[in-house]
Design a protein around this motif. Sequence first.
Motif, PDB file in Angstrom:
ATOM      1  N   ARG A  14       0.848  -1.195   0.000  1.00  0.00           N
ATOM      2  CA  ARG A  14       0.000   0.000   0.000  1.00  0.00           C
ATOM      3  C   ARG A  14       0.884   1.246   0.000  1.00  0.00           C
ATOM      4  O   ARG A  14       2.041   1.197   0.411  1.00  0.00           O
ATOM      5  CB  ARG A  14      -0.915   0.032   1.228  1.00  0.00           C
ATOM      6  CG  ARG A  14      -1.873  -1.145   1.334  1.00  0.00           C
ATOM      7  CD  ARG A  14      -2.791  -0.982   2.544  1.00  0.00           C
ATOM      8  NE  ARG A  14      -3.750  -2.063   2.656  1.00  0.00           N
ATOM      9  CZ  ARG A  14      -3.552  -3.172   3.345  1.00  0.00           C
ATOM     10  NH1 ARG A  14      -2.407  -3.341   3.998  1.00  0.00           N
ATOM     11  NH2 ARG A  14      -4.489  -4.110   3.400  1.00  0.00           N
ATOM     12  N   SER A  36      -3.174   6.729  -0.280  1.00  0.00           N
ATOM     13  CA  SER A  36      -3.877   6.163  -1.430  1.00  0.00           C
ATOM     14  C   SER A  36      -4.698   4.964  -0.976  1.00  0.00           C
ATOM     15  O   SER A  36      -4.320   4.241  -0.066  1.00  0.00           O
ATOM     16  CB  SER A  36      -2.885   5.732  -2.509  1.00  0.00           C
ATOM     17  OG  SER A  36      -3.550   5.055  -3.565  1.00  0.00           O
ATOM     18  N   THR A  37      -5.835   4.756  -1.635  1.00  0.00           N
ATOM     19  CA  THR A  37      -6.696   3.619  -1.324  1.00  0.00           C
ATOM     20  C   THR A  37      -6.327   2.370  -2.123  1.00  0.00           C
ATOM     21  O   THR A  37      -6.908   1.310  -1.891  1.00  0.00           O
ATOM     22  CB  THR A  37      -8.161   3.977  -1.602  1.00  0.00           C
ATOM     23  OG1 THR A  37      -8.308   4.372  -2.971  1.00  0.00           O
ATOM     24  CG2 THR A  37      -8.614   5.116  -0.694  1.00  0.00           C
TER      25      THR A  37
END
Length: 366
Positions: free
Chosen positions: A311, A315-316
């Motif tokens: 990840r 940010s998703t």
Amino acid sequence: MLQSALAALRQQVWPTYAGGACYQLAVRTAKRKHLRIAARRKREMENKLKAKEKIIEKTFVPYKIRLLQQNAPKVRYDELLAQQFPFTPTDNVWFQKSYMKRVCSLDEALQFHREACHPTVLNIPEAPLLLDVELNMKTDKEKFLDTVQGLVMLPHTEDTRVRRSVIAFCKNIEDQHKALEAGADIAGGEELVTKIEKGEVKVDNIAYAVSHVDTIVDVLRLRGILKKALPEKKRGMVGTDMATMTRTFATGIQYDSFKVRGELWWAHVKFPIGKVNMPDQHVKENLEVFLKSVTILKPADLGFILKGVLRAEGSTEEFVIDLQPYIPKVEKVKKGKKGKTDEVKFVEPATNVADGDAQERQAVQA
């Protein structure tokens, strides 16, 4: 006549008189009652002894942990999802909610994050990269590890501004100077051990202690004083390179496992392996060092590291990456009397694998 009349009168007026029928009946009833009481007490004592034996055999488990063990899931969350979505997409465009997440290589995941964090999109080109690793906490005796924790000194990282107090034990004066330059608060040999035993040197604020191989026998005398800070070879606190060990425990990055969804047999570790704008080679080297540090904690089980998710902070987007090319191969060496002591030996170092090889292996597994 008089005697017979008196006997009849005794039985009528005093029915409990010795020799009367009622008296004999009462004696027999009392005997049976006492026999029943004695038999019941004997059974109760036998049951108590059996209960004590059972309690001694069973180990104590706290109530909360016992509830967790009863309600803990027996199957991994990914395995449940694989049962719900057994099919793989046949086209290059698909609905993510209807299929399992695709496993991609590290280079692909880095490229995807760079596109999402570009100044024209999210405008976070220096976003930290977080790796979420899922671990198998089961042991050989149907038990589980509580936590997995350690310290890592990455080869490519910025100043973490973390400073821990470290004490170094070594006999060589050159090693003592190297440890002090690397960040040790105190360094010394057998004289330092003696001063700590007498209370002349306080070690209450010492977080970690590192020791040279030739001094560990003397340091073991401080087991009751150092407690958790006592050097252990499994944690990398005993060796010959005093500068590296001191630098790792003084300014290294710390990681600790945690469990989610009431799981007992699996755990997660989140660790920063770099930034989005770092070169791919630097990120790979950081990843190899981190996985080596985790693998050495439980090397006997082949499936210790189950999955990795990359990840970017802010940010998703998240991508499941293939960690097998970067996990070092180790073997368990039996040492000590009757081979009871286990020692880890790295067969070969982790090597970077090209993306084409990773995609080919993924296709074979599918």
